[in-house]
Motif scaffolding. Structure first.
Motif, short mmCIF file in Angstrom:
data_model
loop_
_atom_site.label_atom_id
_atom_site.label_comp_id
_atom_site.label_asym_id
_atom_site.label_seq_id
_atom_site.Cartn_x
_atom_site.Cartn_y
_atom_site.Cartn_z
N ASP A 49 91.95 41.72 29.71
CA ASP A 49 91.56 41.04 30.94
C ASP A 49 92.74 40.70 31.84
OD1 ASP A 49 88.92 41.17 30.24
OD2 ASP A 49 88.82 39.12 29.45
N GLU A 50 93.94 40.73 31.27
CA GLU A 50 95.14 40.41 32.05
C GLU A 50 95.75 41.64 32.70
OE1 GLU A 50 97.78 37.25 30.03
OE2 GLU A 50 96.68 38.18 28.37
N LEU A 51 95.16 42.81 32.50
CA LEU A 51 95.72 44.06 33.01
C LEU A 51 94.79 44.69 34.04
CD1 LEU A 51 96.94 45.59 29.63
CD2 LEU A 51 98.40 44.66 31.45
N CYS A 52 95.39 45.38 34.98
CA CYS A 52 94.64 46.13 36.00
C CYS A 52 95.31 47.49 36.14
CB CYS A 52 94.66 45.38 37.33
SG CYS A 52 94.00 46.32 38.73
N ILE A 53 94.53 48.55 36.12
CA ILE A 53 95.05 49.91 36.25
C ILE A 53 95.31 50.21 37.73
CG2 ILE A 53 94.64 52.34 35.76
CD1 ILE A 53 94.96 50.50 33.29
N THR A 54 96.45 50.85 38.01
CA THR A 54 96.84 51.16 39.37
C THR A 54 97.17 52.65 39.51
OG1 THR A 54 99.20 50.75 38.97
CG2 THR A 54 97.84 48.85 39.60
N SER A 55 97.44 53.05 40.73
CA SER A 55 97.85 54.43 41.00
C SER A 55 99.38 54.51 40.94
CB SER A 55 97.35 54.88 42.37
OG SER A 55 97.74 56.21 42.64
N GLY A 56 99.93 54.30 39.76
CA GLY A 56 101.38 54.36 39.57
C GLY A 56 102.04 53.01 39.72
N CYS A 57 103.34 52.96 39.41
CA CYS A 57 104.09 51.71 39.48
C CYS A 57 104.35 51.29 40.92
CB CYS A 57 105.41 51.85 38.71
SG CYS A 57 106.31 50.30 38.48
N GLN A 58 104.57 52.26 41.81
CA GLN A 58 104.81 51.90 43.21
C GLN A 58 103.59 51.17 43.78
OE1 GLN A 58 107.60 52.13 44.72
NE2 GLN A 58 107.39 52.58 46.89
N VAL B 160 116.33 41.18 45.82
CA VAL B 160 116.29 42.46 45.09
C VAL B 160 117.66 42.74 44.49
CG1 VAL B 160 114.51 43.40 46.63
CG2 VAL B 160 116.93 43.90 47.07
N GLU B 161 117.69 43.64 43.53
CA GLU B 161 118.94 44.08 42.92
C GLU B 161 119.71 44.96 43.89
OE1 GLU B 161 117.38 44.57 38.34
OE2 GLU B 161 116.54 45.83 39.93
N SER B 162 121.03 44.89 43.81
CA SER B 162 121.88 45.72 44.66
C SER B 162 123.06 46.26 43.85
CB SER B 162 122.39 44.92 45.85
OG SER B 162 123.20 45.71 46.70
N PRO B 163 123.12 47.60 43.63
CA PRO B 163 122.18 48.61 44.10
C PRO B 163 120.84 48.51 43.38
CG PRO B 163 123.73 49.60 42.57
CD PRO B 163 124.20 48.21 42.81
N GLY B 164 119.78 48.88 44.07
CA GLY B 164 118.46 48.74 43.49
C GLY B 164 117.55 49.88 43.89
N TYR C 284 115.10 52.15 45.74
CA TYR C 284 114.78 52.35 47.16
C TYR C 284 113.28 52.23 47.42
CZ TYR C 284 114.54 57.17 45.29
OH TYR C 284 114.29 58.28 44.53
N GLY C 285 112.44 52.49 46.41
CA GLY C 285 111.01 52.34 46.60
C GLY C 285 110.60 50.92 46.94
N VAL C 286 111.30 49.94 46.36
CA VAL C 286 111.03 48.54 46.69
C VAL C 286 111.40 48.26 48.14
CG1 VAL C 286 111.74 46.16 46.22
CG2 VAL C 286 111.22 47.69 44.33
N LEU C 287 112.53 48.81 48.59
CA LEU C 287 112.94 48.62 49.98
C LEU C 287 111.89 49.20 50.94
CD1 LEU C 287 116.75 49.47 49.70
CD2 LEU C 287 115.64 47.22 49.63
N GLN C 288 111.32 50.34 50.59
CA GLN C 288 110.25 50.91 51.41
C GLN C 288 109.07 49.95 51.56
OE1 GLN C 288 109.84 54.67 49.07
NE2 GLN C 288 109.67 55.59 51.09
#
Length: 480
Positions: free
Chosen positions: A183-192, A211-215, A217-221
């Motif tokens: 119940d604590e999990l939800c399925i998604t379309s990938g980690c992004q 955020v981490e630096s360097p980190g 780039y998907g998070v920055l998007q």
């Protein structure tokens, strides 16, 4: 000079071979400067005695290191180090913290992704057969599709995703110190997608995110698309997020959320130990901080799979995100999220952004896990990635100029720091003209840092063609 004393004994993890552990331990000793060029290693007998391993184990590990160019054998004298540890010193990080800023991700990232080159210098090279684990995965998904009956095709999956898959994920995560319920999990379309849901759930436009630096780039998007401000926290490529810098930033600015990858973070492969993890949780409690854990690389650990950060979450403030893309298949596009106190909102947001996940795909992966196929695949994959990492490292250390490079214990990539005069962004089109796609360092920062850095991945086999492509880089980067 002869070094005869080891620093501690091997820590042997379940599912790994002793020769691999010993090989990695000796390699780490060379990287750390425990043994320098020209040093003789302890004798085979001494290593057997000190580490409690067999003669055959030691010989196998030494032979592999010799084949990779780290050691040479001198008749009647022993094994000697041949590569300079200064070339493998971890890249340096800056301690200066800049004020929060909006995010503007370079169009170069789209070009790299359009070339399918995020983890490959030669993305057009699709050689080799499917690994056994992927063959088994495809069969499991095919069986699930053939078992669809009646009018199943006319119905959506429930927002949380397939129950059996969530149960299997719960078993997988419980091994890492976190007894999560389905119940604590939800399925998604990938980690992004999971990271996107997490940021939407706990942030509002204009909020500040650390955020981490360097980190990644998907998070920055994602921050750019959501209108969020970013503050970059210096990160050690060996140990992860700088907790002193994070505490300083929390005291100066109203930071809403921190996105962190505690296990083998990209691009450097850092692994955060327990003490900074606990300090992070204490800071989160003190400053009412939401933590988004990007856990996508954890299962790639060569010798061990670390516990989740979520296992330390006593206040229900860590949103855990991950997927199978880095350890199983990029094309699978199947991930998961555990939303902590924001979980119900995340379920609602999933319906808005995806509506539902494919049931037959989830059922196939659940059966794949239940039959033990994922565990078997991960054992093979960790061994393969460790070997490919070692081969790439040996190739990098043979370059005509010293480079500073990480030596990660998991993940998929190295982080290279080149001389300060190098401009990797300027080298990108030149490399393209030579048929090589590089991933410049500034992509891993919102402020354009790391212009003299590169991420280089070992996720693909380092055959002669990729080695030739790699060996073109010193000239393209004006290192010769």
């Amino acid at each position: 000079m002869v070094h005869t004393k080891f620093w501690g004994r091997l820590s042997l993890a379940e599912g790994t071979y002793r020769y691999q552990q010993l090989q990695q331990w000796i390699l780490q000793g060379i990287i750390d400067g425990r043994w320098t060029p020209g040093d003789r290693l302890p004798s085979i007998r001494e290593i057997c005695t000190q580490q409690g391993v067999s003669k055959a184990t030691v010989q196998h590990a030494l032979q592999r290191l010799e084949a990779q160019g780290f050691l040479e054998v001198r008749p009647k004298a022993g094994h000697f180090v041949t590569l300079a540890p200064k070339a493998t010193a971890p890249p340096r990080t800056t301690s200066r913290i800049e004020a929060p800023r909006p995010v503007n991700v370079s169009d170069l990232l789209l070009d790299i992704m359009d070339r399918n080159a995020a983890f490959d210098l030669l993305p057009e090279l699709h050689a080799g057969e499917l690994p056994p684990g992927i063959v088994s995965l495809n069969r499991a998904i095919g069986r699930a599709l053939r078992r669809q009956r009646g009018a199943d095709f006319q119905y959506y999956d429930k927002p949380a995703g397939d129950l059996k898959l969530r149960e299997q994920l719960g078993l997988l995560l419980a091994k890492r110190g976190w007894p999560v319920t389905p119940d604590e999990l939800c399925i998604t379309s990938g980690c992004q997608h999971a990271l996107f849901l997490a940021l939407m759930a706990c942030c509002q436009r204009g909020d500040i995110v650390a955020v981490e630096s360097p980190g990644f780039y998907g998070v920055l998007q994602l921050l750019e698309q959501l209108g969020l401000q970013v503050i970059e926290i210096p990160t050690s490529t060996a140990s992860g997020l700088d907790m002193d810098a994070l505490e300083e930033a929390l005291g100066r600015w109203n930071i809403q959320t921190c996105v962190v990858s505690p296990a083998f973070a990209t691009p450097g492969g850092a692994l955060m130990s327990e003490a900074p993890r606990r300090r992070l949780m204490a800071l989160a409690e003190e400053y009412d901080l939401a933590i988004i854990e990007d856990d996508i690389y954890a299962e790639s650990g060569f010798s061990r799979v670390p516990d989740t950060l979520k296992a330390l979450d006593d206040s229900n403030r860590v949103i855990h995100c991950s997927s199978f893309s880095k350890v199983l298949s990029r094309d699978l596009r199947l991930g998961w999220i555990s939303g902590a106190r924001w979980h119900q909102r995340i379920l609602n947001l999933k319906m808005v952004t995806q509506l539902a996940s494919s049931r037959y795909l989830q059922q196939g992966v659940a059966a794949y896990m239940e039959e033990g196929e994922l565990s078997a695949h991960l054992r093979r994959q960790r061994k393969l990635m460790s070997e490919q990492r070692d081969r790439l490292l040996a190739s990098l250390l043979a370059w005509p100029v010293s480079v500073r490079v990480t030596a990660p214990q998991g993940g998929l990539a190295f982080w290279l720091e080149l001389p300060a005069t190098v401009d990797t962004l300027a080298a990108y089109p030149k490399a393209l003209d030579a048929g090589v796609v590089i991933t410049p360092g500034p992509l891993f920062s919102a402020s354009g840092k790391y212009g003299n850095c590169l991420r280089v991945s070992f996720s693909h086999p380092w055959d002669e063609r990729r080695i030739r492509a790699l060996n073109q880089l010193p000239e393209l980067l004006h290192l010769t």
